[in-house]
Motif scaffolding. Structure first.
Motif, short mmCIF file in Angstrom:
data_model
loop_
_atom_site.label_atom_id
_atom_site.label_comp_id
_atom_site.label_asym_id
_atom_site.label_seq_id
_atom_site.Cartn_x
_atom_site.Cartn_y
_atom_site.Cartn_z
N THR A 103 0.81 -1.22 0.00
CA THR A 103 0.00 0.00 0.00
C THR A 103 0.85 1.28 0.00
O THR A 103 0.31 2.38 -0.01
CB THR A 103 -0.94 0.04 1.23
N MET A 106 -4.97 -5.37 3.05
CA MET A 106 -5.41 -3.99 2.81
C MET A 106 -5.52 -3.72 1.31
O MET A 106 -5.17 -2.65 0.82
CB MET A 106 -4.42 -3.02 3.46
N GLN A 133 -6.38 -0.41 -0.53
CA GLN A 133 -5.39 0.68 -0.47
C GLN A 133 -4.13 0.39 -1.29
O GLN A 133 -3.17 1.15 -1.28
CB GLN A 133 -4.97 0.94 0.98
N THR A 155 -1.16 0.18 -3.75
CA THR A 155 -0.60 1.15 -4.72
C THR A 155 0.45 0.49 -5.61
O THR A 155 0.90 1.09 -6.58
CB THR A 155 0.05 2.35 -3.99
#
Length: 205
Positions: free
Chosen positions: A93, A131, A134, A136
């Motif tokens: 993330t 997660m 979230q 990235t």
């Protein structure tokens, strides 16, 4: 069974990565089957040991968890020396933690000074897949990086939910044992060495 195959092998594994990516959590989940939400920065370095069976051999893994803060990196040399495998961890993330992987890999190779740096056994872990919303760092991006560095085995894990942690460390133990066995190398004893592409790609999911 020969005496040599019965003797206990000690493998030194170093976990590297930015502060907060979950290095300590991964180690604790693997060794103690525990996860804590309380984040506590590792000061210097700490290690845990775990006995595991790898291809019918009893292996003791000595897993070193190093501080991600730069001010502790000067402690590196003593910890890195003699390592049989290095685990590079980033947080799925936080893009920056992935971008710093090159620096951690280079730092390790400089400090540890392995005789054959191009073939030193690394394993990459993208942690915190619990997660996912979230996220990235796309898995494809991480896998492309691993491929460009010589097909490094790649895992996505959740230390919190114990996803893929056991599987990742099993491959870490195998690659480290492969390095131990290089002198003399015993063909077929571990899935690492003669057929790197096939063996390594099996750990990339």
């Amino acid at each position: 069974m020969s005496t040599s195959s019965r003797k206990k092998v000690l493998l030194k594994v170093i976990i590297l990565g930015d502060s907060g990516v979950g290095k300590t959590s991964l180690m604790n989940q693997y060794v103690n089957k525990k996860f804590s939400n309380q984040y506590k920065a590792t000061i210097g370095a700490d290690f845990l040991t775990k006995d595991v069976m790898v291809d019918d051999r009893l292996v003791t893994m000595q897993i070193w968890d190093t501080a991600g803060q730069e001010r502790f990196q000067s402690l590196g040399v003593a910890f890195y020396r003699g390592a049989d495998s290095c685990v590079l961890v980033y947080d799925c993330t936080v893009s920056k933690t992935f971008e710093n992987m090159n620096a951690w890999r280079d730092e390790f190779l400089i400090q540890a000074g392995p005789p054959d740096p191009d073939n030193f056994p690394f394993v990459v872990i993208g942690n915190k897949i619990d997660m996912e919303p979230q996220r990235t760092v796309p898995a494809k991006r991480a896998m492309a990086w691993c491929q460009s560095k010589g097909n490094i085995p790649y895992f996505e894990t959740s230390a919190k939910e114990a996803v893929n942690v056991e599987q990742a460390f099993q491959v870490i133990a195998k690659t480290a044992l492969g390095k131990e066995d290089e002198e003399p190398f015993i063909p077929g004893e571990v899935d690492f060495g003669d057929e790197p592409k096939e063996a390594k790609s099996s750990g990339c999911c």
